[in-house]
Design an enzyme around this catalytic site. Structure first.
Site: not given
Length: 374
Positions: A64, A147, A165
């Site tokens: 990520e 996020y 995303d």
């Protein structure tokens, strides 16, 4: 936000339109349809657990962080290099920041590498090498924003949350035909994306939408006929799916210019380390002038390193161009040579040209060096 108008509930039409076109409410069967599609078509990615395998939070977190502002294709080789060098977050937490920056060189957005290392140190020091399993706990770590915390919580720990995303943003904005442009519509899209989350398998729900956006609901020429929820897509029904998500015009930064100085001592190159804070912080570079919008060649050349017994500066034909997130850059490249025993100016050092691949050189500096040594 602009959604399709509510349908009249007085009389049922002979050929009812899809539910999503009549209401901003969730369509109950849609999460199941998306998961069923994912079970058949999920991408095989090096950081993604196979069906039946346990999920490694370290791999999820590492991927990520690397995937921020970067493509899956670019990240793959770097991910495998990091995993081979540092198989666990504890291994990474024991590494030096310099080693992490060297391994990261070329992937761009270098503050991510510094945050990556700081986060690994914090997980090792404060959590015994085990990632917190909640969004709140994850957000307390360096370099993990809303996020990323949501993505790790959902994918690694199956917490009931939906990270958003770019792919999920696009899928959601099309399904609901969100008219308000980004970035103002972001909170609306986050709320709507949560309607695509089923009662279970939160991590799979998130990854399913990521895959749907990456392979079917693409920015251009989406393959709508293959989409598992195409009957409930407001944008497809209107025929303008490629126009979503709406985006405000980008403001491009003004061109900055400067000079870069490629100095060789036999088979060595003069370099220095940039300040920790700011653009390309902590990375290796050849000496440069300040990058300015009102650049002046004479002023830039006056900022060249002072070298004893050096040959005169020679300006290479052409410039090196590079585009950062907020501005484009052009660098004139000057070269010079010094005798074998010449000392490096204060704050600089000599490195063998043959070992430059092991230096934490950003892409713009690799371009400069190639131009200067070519």
């Amino acid at each position: 936000m602009s959604l399709s108008a509510p349908a009249s509930r007085r009389k049922k039409a002979a050929s009812p339109a899809p539910a999503i076109l009549n209401s901003g409410e969730a369509v109950p069967e849609r999460p199941g349809q998306i998961l069923a599609w994912y079970d058949r078509h999920r991408r095989r990615l090096p950081w993604r657990a196979l069906p039946g395998e346990s999920v490694d939070p370290y791999r999820v977190w590492l991927s990520e962080i690397m995937l921020q502002q970067t493509t899956v294709q670019a990240v793959g080789p770097y991910f495998m290099k990091f995993l081979d060098r540092w198989p666990t977050v504890s291994d990474l937490g024991r590494a030096s920041q310099d080693d992490v920056l060297r391994m990261w060189a070329g992937l761009g957005y270098y503050s991510r590498a510094r945050n990556l290392h700081a986060c690994a140190v914090a997980v090792l020091r404060d959590h015994g090498g085990v990632f917190p399993d909640t969004e709140e706990g994850l957000r307390a770590l360096p370099g993990i924003g809303p996020y990323t915390a949501s993505a790790i919580a959902a994918i690694a720990f199956d917490r009931h949350c939906m990270p958003v995303d770019g792919n999920i943003e696009r899928v959601t904005s099309r399904l609901y035909a969100v008219e308000e442009p980004l970035p103002k519509s972001k909170p609306t899209i986050v709320t709507l994306a949560a309607t695509l989350l089923g009662a279970a398998r939160a991590g799979d729900s998130a990854q399913a939408l990521m895959d749907l956006g990456a392979t079917i609901c693409t920015p251009k020429k989406p393959a709508c006929s293959l989409c598992p929820v195409n009957d409930n897509c407001a944008a497809k029904a209107r025929g303008d799916q490629e126009t979503f998500p709406r985006k405000a015009p980008k403001k491009s930064g003004m061109l900055r210019r400067g000079a870069a100085f490629v100095v060789t001592r036999n088979a060595e190159l003069l370099v220095r380390t940039r300040a920790e804070k700011g653009l390309l912080g902590g990375m290796t570079e050849v000496p440069t002038s300040v990058w300015l919008t009102d650049h002046d060649d004479a002023d830039a050349l006056a900022q060249a390193p002072v070298l004893k017994d050096a040959t005169p500066w020679h300006r290479r034909v052409g410039v090196v161009s590079h585009v950062f997130t907020h501005f484009p850059l052009e660098l004139a490249v000057y070269t010079a040579q010094v005798p074998a025993r010449a000392k490096a100016p204060a704050g600089m050092r000599w490195v063998p040209i043959a070992t430059l691949d092991g230096e934490a050189l950003p892409n713009v500096m690799r371009k400069v060096i190639a131009h200067g040594l070519g």
